[in-house]
Every structure is written in C-alpha cells, then in structure tokens.
Design an enzyme around this catalytic site. Structure first.
Site, PDB file in Angstrom:
ATOM      1  N   LYS A 142       0.839  -1.199   0.000  1.00 63.24           N
ATOM      2  CA  LYS A 142       0.000   0.000   0.000  1.00 63.24           C
ATOM      3  C   LYS A 142       0.868   1.240   0.000  1.00 63.24           C
ATOM      4  O   LYS A 142       1.579   1.511   0.972  1.00 63.24           O
ATOM      5  CB  LYS A 142      -0.911   0.052   1.223  1.00 63.24           C
ATOM      6  N   GLU A 191      10.505   0.564  10.104  1.00 59.95           N
ATOM      7  CA  GLU A 191      11.472   1.655   9.935  1.00 59.95           C
ATOM      8  C   GLU A 191      10.708   2.930  10.252  1.00 59.95           C
ATOM      9  O   GLU A 191       9.824   3.328   9.501  1.00 59.95           O
ATOM     10  CB  GLU A 191      12.022   1.628   8.507  1.00 59.95           C
ATOM     11  N   CYS A 229      13.228  10.586   7.462  1.00 56.89           N
ATOM     12  CA  CYS A 229      13.251  10.039   8.816  1.00 56.89           C
ATOM     13  C   CYS A 229      14.651  10.093   9.410  1.00 56.89           C
ATOM     14  O   CYS A 229      14.811  10.179  10.621  1.00 56.89           O
ATOM     15  CB  CYS A 229      12.715   8.620   8.829  1.00 56.89           C
ATOM     16  N   GLU A 268      10.019  14.750  16.286  1.00 57.41           N
ATOM     17  CA  GLU A 268      10.355  14.770  14.875  1.00 57.41           C
ATOM     18  C   GLU A 268       9.465  15.789  14.161  1.00 57.41           C
ATOM     19  O   GLU A 268       8.239  15.680  14.182  1.00 57.41           O
ATOM     20  CB  GLU A 268      10.138  13.377  14.283  1.00 57.41           C
TER      21      GLU A 268
END
Lengths: 476, 314
Positions: free
Chosen positions: A183, A257, A291, A388
């Site tokens: 997806k 991840e 990331c 983040e």
C-alpha cells in the site's frame, strides 16, 4: 556582477496522467469493491492530479489471496535465477522510464526534480538491480543452508520517498521468493501505480506484486489481515507501535522503519565549509521529509559563532519553488496536514523561547510551502529538540566536550541516524562507536546505497533494509 | 512472609537440592537461595520466598520470590553494567565466558546432583546436561570475537565512500528462561545475550530456580562484572508485565514465557522493544537444547547493525 536564474522547468509531457487509477490485483487493474476514490493533489499548486481507488477489506482479501496463489503456484517454485531475471528486467524498465517516473514523483510528492531525477530514481533502479543478483545466491547469504521465503508480505510505505520506499520493500521480498501486497501512501500513490504497469510490461506473473491504494484504513486492513506471513512498515513511530501490537501473537514476522531525530555533531576541528554543506543537505534534502534527517545540529561551542553566520548565508542561497524547476533546492511540503504539523511544532519552539530565523523567501501563493528555518537557543527539553518535525526546520544546540556531544546525541528515544564532522580520524571513530544509531554519516550526510544496510536502534524500529542484511527480513 | 503453595507447608522438609551426602554426627549447613542483582546476592526486597520442591514433591529449599521492585532494580543494575560490558574487547568477553565454563566444570557434581534432585533426571542424563552446559559456555566464548566478522563487513557502495556495517549489542535484554530446562536451557539463552555485549535480567524457571542461583555463584566468581547478568527467581506472570513495559529494556526473550508471551509482546510494542518469541525448544526439557551448534540465531535478535560512511579523498 549578479547572475539571475531563469526558469528552467522540466517538461511534463513525458507523463500521461489518467483520470482515474484502479487497484492492481492479480496482474490486472480493477476498481475497488466499494467504488470509492480519493483525489491526489500536486502539493506545489493544489491542482488535482488524478482519482485513485480506495481499497477496502474485500479488496485486501482478494489481493492477499492472489499473492498467496502466486506464491504457492509460481513464485516460490521458480528457480532463483529466473526470479532474478524478472527483477533485472524490472530494473531495466525503471531505468528506461526513469524521466517519466521522476517527473511524476515530483508532481505527486512536491520534491525537486533535481532530487527525483538524480537521487530517487537512480537508487530505485539500483535497488532492483542489486537484489536481482541475490535471488540465486541466497544460500551464500549466511542465513542458513536452505533459507526459505516466508510467503506473503504486507507492506505499507510512506509519502516522503514513494518509489524508493517501494523498491526497498518489493525488491528484497521478490528476490527471496515472497509475493507482496503493497500500500503506497494516501498522498503519493501514482508512481506505485506506474510501477504496477512496469510489472505488466515485464510479464511478471500475476499476483506476485499487488498494489492497493487507499488511506489509513486500507493500511490497517492490510497489516491486520490474517492471511499474510510478514508485515513491513515504514512510517511514523506512533503507527509502528500500533502495528507491533496488532502483530503480537500472530506469528507474523515484522520489520519497522520509523521516526528519527538525528544529531549532526560538528567538532571544532571540522572543515567548516564542508560541514555547512553537510548540515544543509542533512536537514533540507527533500524538504526535511526524511526520517534520518540531521534535524538536531550539535555544534561545539567554540566554533558556533563562526559556523552559524556561514550556515545562514548558505541557507539564504537555497532556492525554494516549483519542484519541476531544475534549479529548485526546496520543493513543496507534501500535504496540508504535514504543513500544519510543521507549523504547530515550529511555533511551539517560539513559544518555548527559542530564536527562529528564516532567510527572506517568497513563498508561492498556492500550494504547501514552508521556508527553511533555523532554531537557535534550543535546549534538550524543548519540543523542537525532542519531537520529529519532518520538515525544513533545524534545531541548533551546542556542546563543549565530546562526551557531552555523545550524551546529547543519544538523549532521544530514537536511534536512526547521526552525523559527525571532524578532521581527526580517531575522534570520528570514537564518536561513531558511541552513537546509538543505525547509520552514522561522518563528514557526509544523507547518503544511500542498495548495498548499505539502513535501519534504526531503539524506537526508530527494527530490522534492516538494504545489503545482505536486508534479506534476513524475508527469509525463514 | 513466605508464600506457600497449598499442601506443601511443613511437609517432609527433605534435604537441600545439592546438599552433600550427610556426614554422621554432623549437621549440614544449608544454603539460602537468594536473588543475584548487580553482582550481589540480596533477598527479595519484598521479604517474600516460596518453597521449591523436587520432581517427586519433596521440599528442597525456599527461593526468593522477586517483586516488581526487584525487577526494576535488576534493570537499573543491567543498564549500569551495559556501558562497561559492551565496551570490553570481544577477546576479553570471550576470556570471561571461558572462565565461566572452567568454574562450572569444577562444580559438575553440585550441578548434576541439583539436576537429579530438582528434575528427577537419571545420573547419566544429569551428567549429559551439565556437560552440555559447560560446553555451551565454551561455544559462546568462542563466538564473542567472530560474530562481528560473520555478520558485518564492507559494503561496496557506488561512490567514493568507505562504508562498513558491524553488529552492536542492543542493550538490556529481559530473558524469560525456559521453565523446564533450568540449567542447559538457561545457559543456552543467557550466554548468547552476554557474549554479544548485552546485559541481562533473567526470570528463571519458576518451579526449578535453584540451578540458576547456583549458576549465579559461578558467574560471580568468573570475573563477570556485577550487573551483566541479574537473576530473578519468582513468577514470570508477576514480573513479566513490568519488564515488558519497561522503557529501559531493549529486548525480550520470551522463550520461557509460555502462554504469557503474546501479552508481553503486546506490551513491548509500546516502546518498540525487540521480541524473541517462544521457539521450537519450548516444552522439550533440557534435551531440546542439546544441539552442540545452535549457530547465530540466538545472538542476532539482540544485535543492532550500525553502518558507518566516510568519504574517500585526499
């Protein structure tokens, strides 16, 4: 004499957009059972690009069944050499269609064509080429004398490197004899659908690759489907936790991840000009939608006064604007929702007393844009040092001793990446040894390669993608 | 206050597990079985203990019934020991693990007698298990300075960069040791964790915890730094939820967690703690652990891969 930049837009003519895109299941495009579609936008101007089908549970059932059938009847029985040849073929077609894919990626994602053309697409093709070569050599991978595929892999990928993340998921899975249901992200589905066409063009057996578009609900239905053997996810730590919880007790294998808050450490003996370039690529590459971004700059106190003005000068020269312009350094933020998150978190820094700076920068009137931003006077307690941001915002902290640098760098629940800038080899190795992160870039930043394992420590997830290590996630 | 299982209190106290043969006219000195935390042997802070019986149901000894607070103390001790232990050279860790084998070899009789009493093994079976346990320490002593070469190496990236991947220990590992394999099974799950530079908090077999405490005495006299292995005797069901949820625990080995494993795995998801699920050895007794070459499969789950890049140029 000052040279001005003239517009240098890459042509869109290489891309033929369809009005609607359907799901790719069992080798064919078919509408979703529920008949629902979502709209994917160009984030640079908010124009509609296409309608994309939203897969529901029935579609997930069908795709998983197709993948199972393909695994049992064709893919796991095929010799590794033949599987590899399919992947080599896919790699070649990606190279042939790379300009089309690069332009489409920039349109759907908002990232500069310079990056899609020179980074994303070459890495995508290289990743398939690399894992193609593994398919008939798995017995030599140090994972046992007769490693076996797991079966059907459910894979969910993010919007920041849409096609590259697809390659990281699909190439090793297929090379090891697994079949996949993937997806793509809600806001960046288009290159995955062109990849589905490439699978057809390569005569890949039906059901080996299935692409289901949709939003969070589609992803949830896929990762929770009982008919798969493996879940691989790249995305936020928050969703990663939910997936880990849902996989508990099912016996499915899982790799994650997730997020990061990478430290970029600059020692007082660093080559300053190179460090400035590295700091810029560390946080402003791909608008900071990375990331493993170097989103916390740790500068040794003694050189902070020298380095920061030079950094500001360099950031002021970054060109923000049309992602398809070949001179653009910073493209559009991928979505309105992400722009809102970046604003909220950056504003929180100002409220907590950090100093905020952006160069004079005209933002286009339509689309989603955020000027490159430096935050100074940041302490470890500030939200902008802990959370983040996933945008073009750099938090600057200082340190005095190497021990303090390492302690601050490691003071995070994340552990994906870190950078070290020093001209002294022993200090570099000393620092790299102590950083609790999966990828350490020393005197460079944000470099990727299919042979190089990538993945996190701690709450940045588990498992590695890339290299020999990346095979382990798909073999039992 | 001692917590006692129904019907055992006061029944046929019997002699302690590894108590030497009685000497006529002399009262034997029995051992108090305690926890092993940070290199010391404290009782449970809760003051609780529980009776341990032989395979036949005879009382062998009282073991400390570790509490949630003991578990927290164990994690603190393991975290404190991690920096030093992981920074030791692989050669030095190998020397220490080999020393464990040497000391264990010297106590073969004690451990064999314990296995006969606690598990009802025959003398031959007990001897086989002890031999395999000694050999397992030797096996992992040899792995300490090989594993990085086997799992890591140079990556031929497409550009002028030096690029290298190497395994590193993940940190503090909470180990639920096998319930039915209290010596060889325990050794087989603990040795790979510490061989690779991790530190361990071990929940021992609940019903047969005495061998673990005896093993702690071996560890304590083998130059293994305090805190590298911490042993909690008690109930996985009581200690497990806290260890699984603990943010300073980096990995769980659920080999001995049985039916509790899924719940612990769900809890561990909150902090993305690495999880090893119960494997094929579960329920097979000590014999399930006899394979002399278990390979890297019990080390890799507790290793992270770190990749370092550096440009090449003049």
């Amino acid at each position: 004499m000052i040279f001005e930049y003239a517009p240098a837009p890459e042509s869109r003519s290489v891309v033929t957009l369809r009005e609607t895109y359907d799901l790719f299941v069992d080798g064919e495009f078919r509408p979703a059972e529920g008949g629902e579609y979502l709209t994917t936008l160009n984030p640079a101007d908010e124009t509609k690009l296409a309608q994309v089908a939203v897969a529901g549970e029935a579609d997930v059932d069908r795709a998983v069944a197709a993948a199972r059938r393909a695994h049992e009847t064709v893919w796991s029985r095929m010799s590794g050499a033949e599987r590899g040849k399919y992947l080599f073929r896919v790699a070649r077609i990606i190279q042939e269609r790379s300009r089309e894919l690069a332009v489409l990626e920039s349109m759907d994602n908002g990232k500069p064509i310079k990056e899609t053309r020179d980074v994303d697409l070459p890495l995508v093709a290289a990743h398939f080429f690399y894992y193609a070569g593994w398919a008939d050599k798995l017995r030599h991978a140090g994972l046992g004398p007769d490693p076996r595929p797991l079966g059907v892999a459910a894979q969910v990928i993010p919007w920041n490197f849409p096609l590259l993340m697809l390659a990281w998921k699909i190439a090793p899975a297929l090379a090891t004899g697994n079949t996949v249901v993937l997806k793509p992200a809600e806001t960046t589905p288009l290159t995955a659908l062109v990849f589905a066409e490439i699978c057809q063009e390569a005569d890949l057996p039906p059901g080996v690759v299935n692409i289901l578009t949709g939003a969070g609900e589609t992803g949830r239905a896929l990762v929770e489907h009982p008919g798969t053997d493996k879940v691989a996810f790249t995305g936020s730590t928050e969703v990663g936790r939910r997936i880990a919880r849902s996989v508990a007790g099912t016996g499915k294998r899982l790799t994650l991840e997730l997020g990061g808050k990478g430290a970029n450490i600059v020692y007082d003996d660093a080559a300053i000009d190179q460090a400035v370039e590295g700091i810029v690529s560390g946080i402003f590459f791909n608008q900071g939608h990375v990331c493993c971004a170097g989103s916390r700059l740790l500068v040794q106190e003694s050189i902070a006064e020298e380095l920061l003005p030079r950094l500001r000068d360099r950031v002021a020269k970054l060109r923000l604007g049309d992602p398809l312009d070949k001179n653009t350094d910073i493209g559009a933020i991928n979505s309105a929702a992400q722009l809102e998150r970046i604003r909220e978190l950056t504003d929180s820094g100002a409220e907590e007393g950090v100093e905020r700076w952006s160069p004079p920068c005209d933002l286009p009137s339509t689309g989603y844009w955020f000027a490159p931003t430096l935050l100074t006077g940041v302490s470890q307690a500030h939200r902008v040092a802990r959370e983040e941001i996933f945008g073009p915002v750099l938090s600057v902290l200082t340190f005095r001793t190497p021990e303090e640098a390492v302690a601050k760098a490691n003071n995070t629940p994340y552990g994906l990446s870190a950078g070290v800038w020093t001209e002294k080899g022993s200090r570099m190795l000393w620092t790299a040894e102590r950083l609790r992160a999966g990828v350490i870039w020393s005197n460079t930043f944000n470099k990727f390669d299919p042979t190089s394992p990538f993945g996190g420590y701690k709450e940045s997830g588990y498992g590695r993608e890339g290299g020999r290590h990346g095979l382990e996630a798909y073999l039992g | 206050m001692a917590e006692r299982r129904k019907g055992n209190a006061g029944k046929n106290p019997g002699k302690g597990a590894a108590e030497p043969a009685p000497v006529p006219g002399r009262l034997a000195v029995r051992k108090t079985y305690k926890l092993y935390l940070g290199g010391a042997f404290p009782r449970s802070e809760s003051g609780r203990s529980y009776p341990v019986t032989s395979a036949k149901g005879d009382h062998l000894a009282n073991a400390s019934l570790a509490s949630r607070k003991d578990a927290r103390e164990a994690v603190v001790a393991a975290r404190k020991a991690f920096g030093g232990w992981s920074a030791r050279t692989a050669y030095n860790r190998g020397q220490i693990l080999y020393r464990v084998a040497e000391v264990l070899e010297g106590r073969r009789e004690q451990f064999a007698a314990q296995a006969v009493a606690a598990q009802g093994l025959s003398r031959e079976a007990a001897s086989r298990v002890v031999s395999a346990a000694v050999d397992r320490w030797v096996y992992y002593a040899g792995w300490t300075d090989k594993v990085a070469q086997v799992l890591g190496g140079a990556n031929p990236v497409s550009g002028p960069y030096y690029n290298h991947s190497a395994p590193e220990p993940t940190g503090v590992v909470a180990v639920f040791a096998p319930q039915d394999a209290p010596l060889l099974g325990l050794t087989s799950v603990v040795a790979p964790v510490i061989a690779t530079g991790n530190t361990a908090v071990v929940v021992t077999s609940e019903h047969a915890p005495l061998a673990a405490v005896d093993l702690a005495e071996v560890l304590a006299t083998s130059d293994l730094p305090g805190g590298v292995v911490n042993l909690l005797t008690g109930r996985a069901g009581e200690l497990g939820p806290h260890l699984a949820a603990h943010a300073d625990v980096n990995a769980l080995d659920l080999t001995g967690a049985g039916d509790l494993a899924t719940g612990f795995e769900e809890t561990a998801a909150t902090t993305l703690t690495r999880v090893v699920r119960p494997g094929p050895e579960s329920g097979g007794g000590e014999d399930a652990w006899l394979d002399p070459d278990p390979g890297t499969s019990r080390m890799t789950p507790f290793l992270e891969t770190k990749t370092v890049w550096h440009p090449i140029g003049v």
